[in-house]
Design a protein around this motif. Sequence first.
Motif, PDB file in Angstrom:
ATOM      1  N   PHE A 172      -7.737 -44.756 -11.577  1.00  0.00           N
ATOM      2  CA  PHE A 172      -8.709 -44.281 -12.636  1.00  0.00           C
ATOM      3  C   PHE A 172      -9.552 -44.772 -12.721  1.00  0.00           C
ATOM      4  CE2 PHE A 172     -10.788 -46.667 -16.352  1.00  0.00           C
ATOM      5  CZ  PHE A 172     -10.931 -46.400 -17.528  1.00  0.00           C
ATOM      6  N   GLN A 173     -10.334 -45.725 -11.575  1.00  0.00           N
ATOM      7  CA  GLN A 173     -11.995 -45.628 -11.625  1.00  0.00           C
ATOM      8  C   GLN A 173     -12.075 -44.290 -11.125  1.00  0.00           C
ATOM      9  OE1 GLN A 173     -13.411 -48.004 -12.592  1.00  0.00           O
ATOM     10  NE2 GLN A 173     -12.274 -49.311 -13.511  1.00  0.00           N
ATOM     11  N   ILE A 174     -11.493 -44.022  -9.764  1.00  0.00           N
ATOM     12  CA  ILE A 174     -12.634 -42.974  -8.851  1.00  0.00           C
ATOM     13  C   ILE A 174     -12.937 -41.652  -9.722  1.00  0.00           C
ATOM     14  CG2 ILE A 174     -11.976 -40.987  -7.200  1.00  0.00           C
ATOM     15  CD1 ILE A 174      -9.772 -43.622  -5.740  1.00  0.00           C
ATOM     16  N   ILE A 175     -11.906 -41.208 -10.595  1.00  0.00           N
ATOM     17  CA  ILE A 175     -11.706 -40.055 -11.338  1.00  0.00           C
ATOM     18  C   ILE A 175     -13.245 -41.128 -12.400  1.00  0.00           C
ATOM     19  CG2 ILE A 175     -11.078 -38.529 -13.739  1.00  0.00           C
ATOM     20  CD1 ILE A 175      -8.295 -38.894 -12.412  1.00  0.00           C
ATOM     21  N   LYS A 176     -13.531 -42.372 -12.303  1.00  0.00           N
ATOM     22  CA  LYS A 176     -13.496 -42.101 -14.411  1.00  0.00           C
ATOM     23  C   LYS A 176     -15.386 -42.202 -13.384  1.00  0.00           C
ATOM     24  CE  LYS A 176     -14.540 -46.766 -15.088  1.00  0.00           C
ATOM     25  NZ  LYS A 176     -14.626 -47.531 -15.818  1.00  0.00           N
TER      26      LYS A 176
ATOM     27  N   LYS B 174     -12.603 -32.240 -15.333  1.00  0.00           N
ATOM     28  CA  LYS B 174     -12.970 -33.002 -14.451  1.00  0.00           C
ATOM     29  C   LYS B 174     -11.463 -33.849 -14.897  1.00  0.00           C
ATOM     30  CE  LYS B 174     -15.197 -36.893 -13.963  1.00  0.00           C
ATOM     31  NZ  LYS B 174     -16.288 -37.893 -13.183  1.00  0.00           N
ATOM     32  N   ARG B 175     -10.980 -32.842 -15.854  1.00  0.00           N
ATOM     33  CA  ARG B 175      -9.540 -33.214 -17.415  1.00  0.00           C
ATOM     34  C   ARG B 175      -8.417 -32.990 -16.371  1.00  0.00           C
ATOM     35  NH1 ARG B 175      -8.266 -32.087 -23.271  1.00  0.00           N
ATOM     36  NH2 ARG B 175      -9.732 -34.074 -23.926  1.00  0.00           N
ATOM     37  N   ILE B 176      -8.915 -31.527 -14.980  1.00  0.00           N
ATOM     38  CA  ILE B 176      -7.087 -31.723 -14.063  1.00  0.00           C
ATOM     39  C   ILE B 176      -7.671 -32.618 -13.165  1.00  0.00           C
ATOM     40  CG2 ILE B 176      -8.875 -30.810 -11.800  1.00  0.00           C
ATOM     41  CD1 ILE B 176      -5.598 -29.392 -13.615  1.00  0.00           C
TER      42      ILE B 176
END
Length: 464
Positions: A52-56, A192-194
């Motif tokens: 979660f942190q990486i994507i954010k 980025k949703r992917i």
Amino acid sequence: MQALTNVFKYHKIPLLFITLSSIFYLSFAYDLVRTDVTKLVLLYVALFVFGFQIIKISGFRLLAISAILFRVLFLFAIPNLSQDFYRFIWDGQMIMIGFNPYLSTPDFQMEMGLLSGFPNQVELYNGMGALSASHYTNYPPLKQLCFVIGNLFPGHSILSSVIGMRLLIIAADIGTLYFGKKLLDRLKLPSKRIFWYILNPFIIIELTGNLHFEGVMIFFLVWSLYLLHARKWKWAAVVLACSISVKLIPLMFLPLFFGWFTSTTLSERKEKRNLFKLILFYTFIVGTVLLFFLPFFSMEFVNNYAKTVGLWFGNFEFNASIYYLARAIGYAITGYNEIAVIGKVLPAITVLIILGLAFFKRNNSLPNLITSMVLVFSCYLFLSTTVHPWYIAPLVLFGVFTNYKFPLVWSLVVILSYLAYSNTDNSENLWIIALEYGVVLSFFIWEVFIKKRLPVTQQSNVII
């Protein structure tokens, strides 16, 4: 050197989480047994937090590199949460020595003696377990081709076959990243949703780690949806047939395409033309699927395949929700497990739901179509007698293109189903199952019936 320095200077926090995730994935891949449920759950939850942190806080390129890195870390690992891969290798080896894998069970083959040119036959038989060994294979032909390609990887060990199949699944995930991003761009949604799919620890562990070919099915499925939105419906039909030929699951979505090809706002002439295109669309799908099955076809194959597929509805049970409630009611009334009856009623309800969404919901835009797929597949899973964790992978992909978050929640809490392996007899704790589905159904009911979120965009399609 300066460029590398800048990477560390401006991406310190993402790199920290990527490093921690890499360590945890390595531990998951090479230092975990599924009976160690405490370590299993802690690693899994931690990887979700890191992901979660990486994507954010990361950019697209760094996210893509991370997704590939995490998968490569599993490359030399033997799957530790599932033994299905032994049967995958077995079926691939059967084809390579000229046998039709649909016509005999491993039990029968072992009774007939060892086969020449079949490496690791005894180890594969022992590894797959008695349940798999006693039944005919139910894996569709394109999936069988993946087994063969995996076995062609240099070497004659089980690990070499695992590496070959894993490279295929990683390649499929990269393809999903590519077409998923392109489809999000076409829908004017954040690309980025992917990564809520690609970087989801559930997807990495269950598909790349445990060698489940839902990843290949999903690649063809998202590619097909992209082609459909790009108005290339003939190619979309062929690619969708490839998805079905990996896993039969996309068959349930076929009625939903009725709304894509028809519209009450069109003139009668256009309506007839689009109805003709719908028929051609289905014809291309059925024809392509039959073409894949043709090399294996015989009446014995049909009987064996139908019998094995039927077992999933009338014999097997694992991590179910509504079925377990129905089973308990059956016990209370008759004193017996009524799976033979319930296993016929629940699929019939699923069919009615599919037909209802196909004919009474407007599926004439891709967001609406995918939303219907989410609802159909969710109901199918809720009504199933068997829901292995990797079954929900398509739902996670669909969630990327909608406002629904319950698929992400399910991908987190589904790890609870593995707590069954903490018991010597692999029996399920129904309180744990109730907790899993209590969380999932709460989010599902809130998002679908209470919040009533609309599809993300309302772009109508035009069929050419």
